[in-house]
Write a protein that holds these residues in place. Structure first.
Motif, short mmCIF file in Angstrom:
data_model
loop_
_atom_site.label_atom_id
_atom_site.label_comp_id
_atom_site.label_asym_id
_atom_site.label_seq_id
_atom_site.Cartn_x
_atom_site.Cartn_y
_atom_site.Cartn_z
N UNK A 1 -12.43 0.12 5.14
CA UNK A 1 -12.88 1.51 5.12
C UNK A 1 -12.68 2.15 3.75
N UNK A 2 -11.58 1.82 3.10
CA UNK A 2 -11.24 2.44 1.81
C UNK A 2 -11.03 1.35 0.77
N UNK A 3 -12.10 0.79 0.23
CA UNK A 3 -11.93 -0.25 -0.79
C UNK A 3 -11.26 0.32 -2.04
N UNK A 4 -10.41 -0.47 -2.72
CA UNK A 4 -9.69 0.03 -3.89
C UNK A 4 -10.63 0.38 -5.04
N UNK A 5 -10.26 1.41 -5.80
CA UNK A 5 -11.04 1.81 -6.96
C UNK A 5 -10.77 0.88 -8.13
N UNK A 6 -11.59 1.04 -9.17
CA UNK A 6 -11.49 0.16 -10.33
C UNK A 6 -10.13 0.27 -11.00
N UNK A 7 -9.60 1.49 -11.09
CA UNK A 7 -8.35 1.69 -11.83
C UNK A 7 -7.11 1.54 -10.95
N UNK A 8 -7.29 1.05 -9.72
CA UNK A 8 -6.15 0.85 -8.87
C UNK A 8 -5.71 -0.61 -8.93
N UNK A 9 -4.46 -0.84 -8.59
CA UNK A 9 -3.92 -2.19 -8.60
C UNK A 9 -4.42 -2.94 -7.38
N UNK A 10 -5.03 -4.08 -7.60
CA UNK A 10 -5.63 -4.80 -6.47
C UNK A 10 -5.12 -6.21 -6.32
N UNK A 11 -4.41 -6.75 -7.30
CA UNK A 11 -3.85 -8.08 -7.12
C UNK A 11 -2.91 -8.11 -5.93
N UNK A 12 -2.22 -6.99 -5.71
CA UNK A 12 -1.35 -6.84 -4.55
C UNK A 12 -1.95 -5.80 -3.62
N UNK A 13 -3.23 -5.93 -3.29
CA UNK A 13 -3.87 -5.02 -2.37
C UNK A 13 -3.23 -5.16 -0.99
N UNK A 14 -3.52 -4.17 -0.15
CA UNK A 14 -2.94 -4.18 1.20
C UNK A 14 -3.31 -5.45 1.95
N UNK A 15 -4.55 -5.83 1.86
CA UNK A 15 -5.00 -7.03 2.56
C UNK A 15 -4.30 -8.28 2.02
N UNK A 16 -4.14 -8.34 0.72
CA UNK A 16 -3.48 -9.50 0.11
C UNK A 16 -2.03 -9.61 0.54
N UNK A 17 -1.33 -8.47 0.57
CA UNK A 17 0.08 -8.48 0.98
C UNK A 17 0.21 -8.94 2.43
N UNK A 18 -0.65 -8.43 3.31
CA UNK A 18 -0.59 -8.80 4.72
C UNK A 18 -0.88 -10.28 4.91
N UNK A 19 -1.93 -10.78 4.27
CA UNK A 19 -2.29 -12.18 4.43
C UNK A 19 -1.19 -13.11 3.91
N UNK A 20 -0.61 -12.76 2.75
CA UNK A 20 0.46 -13.59 2.22
C UNK A 20 1.71 -13.52 3.09
N UNK A 21 1.99 -12.34 3.64
CA UNK A 21 3.14 -12.20 4.54
C UNK A 21 2.99 -13.07 5.78
N UNK A 22 1.82 -13.00 6.40
CA UNK A 22 1.58 -13.82 7.59
C UNK A 22 1.63 -15.31 7.27
N UNK A 23 1.08 -15.69 6.12
CA UNK A 23 1.07 -17.10 5.73
C UNK A 23 2.50 -17.61 5.52
N UNK A 24 3.33 -16.85 4.84
CA UNK A 24 4.72 -17.26 4.58
C UNK A 24 5.49 -17.35 5.89
N UNK A 25 5.31 -16.36 6.75
CA UNK A 25 6.07 -16.34 8.00
C UNK A 25 5.67 -17.48 8.92
N UNK A 26 4.36 -17.69 9.10
CA UNK A 26 3.90 -18.73 10.01
C UNK A 26 4.22 -20.13 9.49
N UNK A 27 4.22 -20.33 8.19
CA UNK A 27 4.56 -21.62 7.63
C UNK A 27 5.99 -22.02 7.98
#
Length: 295
Positions: free
Chosen positions: A184-210
């Motif tokens: 719904x709210x894609x990040x703007x150009x000048x916002x930090x996106x390497x650690x976007x919300x989606x990235x943090x959630x996906x990495x969290x789930x991956x680490x936990x499930x592993x």
């Protein structure tokens, strides 16, 4: 359900060995979180209970402060401790979740953490024991001579499966919410996106499930099959280790400190099983500048 005293002793003895082995494995992290401090207190309580029950079972009777102790008291101790463990389940989850939330959001002061965790642990034990004794708790005893008692009635516990199911559902909801918010709210150009919300959630789930996938399968089997878990084994350091990782995952998915992770300002609670390392940390603006230079 009825369990022989010998089986109770074997279960408590094995649980004690596992508790102290896990405490030794994560000894560097014990004073850095509430669950670490509480795990130490739990191992001590389990050990004292095991030694007391073993002594009473082998001697058939004894004396403490002028009170005659028999195998009736073995069953009484097991039932009381089981009720205390049942009472402690949700308070421990709530306090540990708050502790992790304050850690991730950097609202904890390291100088006061240990003293606060020790005080809260002692308070929880005291209040839980007081609640059991002041409630309508009624022990179930065999109407036979104490020397003839060879098994005890123990209460069952289902809170473990309920807590795990609830937290896993909460983790899934947090993941879905993070994904919808990103769409719904894609990040703007000048916002930090390497650690976007989606990235943090996906990495969290991956680490936990592993790390905990096999344990989750075991919990699913226990949930589907009518397996009875004795209340005196309802709390263990192994369960608290799993709970620690699960609560960390829930807090990270709920808070999603994307910008804090990118700037190195987020603090992840200590965990001896999951390696909470997140890839990335540079802003989109920096990446664009690098691409322009390379072009």
């Amino acid at each position: 359900m009825h369990i022989s005293i010998a089986s109770i002793l074997w279960g408590l003895g094995g649980n004690c060995i596992l508790n102290w082995a896990l405490l030794f494995f994560q000894r560097k992290h014990l004073s850095r979180s509430f669950l670490g401090v509480f795990s130490v207190s739990l191992a001590v309580v389990d050990t004292l209970l095991t030694l007391s029950i073993t002594s009473l079972h082998l001697t058939a009777e004894g004396h403490l402060l002028g009170l005659k102790l028999t195998r009736y008291h073995v069953c009484l101790l097991v039932q009381i401790l089981g009720e205390v463990y049942i009472t402690l389940q949700w308070p421990v989850v709530v306090v540990a979740g708050l502790d992790h939330f304050f850690t991730v959001t950097r609202r904890w002061q390291a100088s006061t953490r240990r003293s606060v965790c020790i005080s809260v642990s002692g308070l929880l034990w005291s209040l839980s024991a007081l609640y059991v004794f002041l409630s309508d708790f009624r022990p179930i005893m065999e109407e036979v001579f104490h020397i003839q008692i060879h098994q005890c009635w123990v209460f069952q516990i289902s809170h473990i499966l309920h807590i795990a199911t609830f937290l896993l559902m909460l983790l899934g909801c947090a993941a879905v919410h993070a994904g919808l918010q990103t769409l719904k709210n894609p990040p703007l150009i000048d916002q930090i996106t390497d650690h976007s919300r989606r990235s943090v959630v996906l990495q969290t789930l991956h680490i936990y499930l592993n790390t905990w996938a096999l344990f989750l399968v075991i919990l699913a089997i226990l949930l589907l099959l009518p397996v009875e878990i004795p209340a005196y084994l309802g709390l263990s350091v192994a369960w608290l280790c799993f709970l620690n990782s699960l609560l960390i995952a829930v807090v990270l998915c709920a808070v999603c400190p994307a910008s804090q992770l990118a700037q190195g300002r987020a603090s992840v609670p200590p965990d001896s099983f999951c390696a909470w390392r997140f890839i990335g940390g540079q802003s989109t603006t920096t990446q664009i500048k690098r691409k322009q230079v390379s072009c």
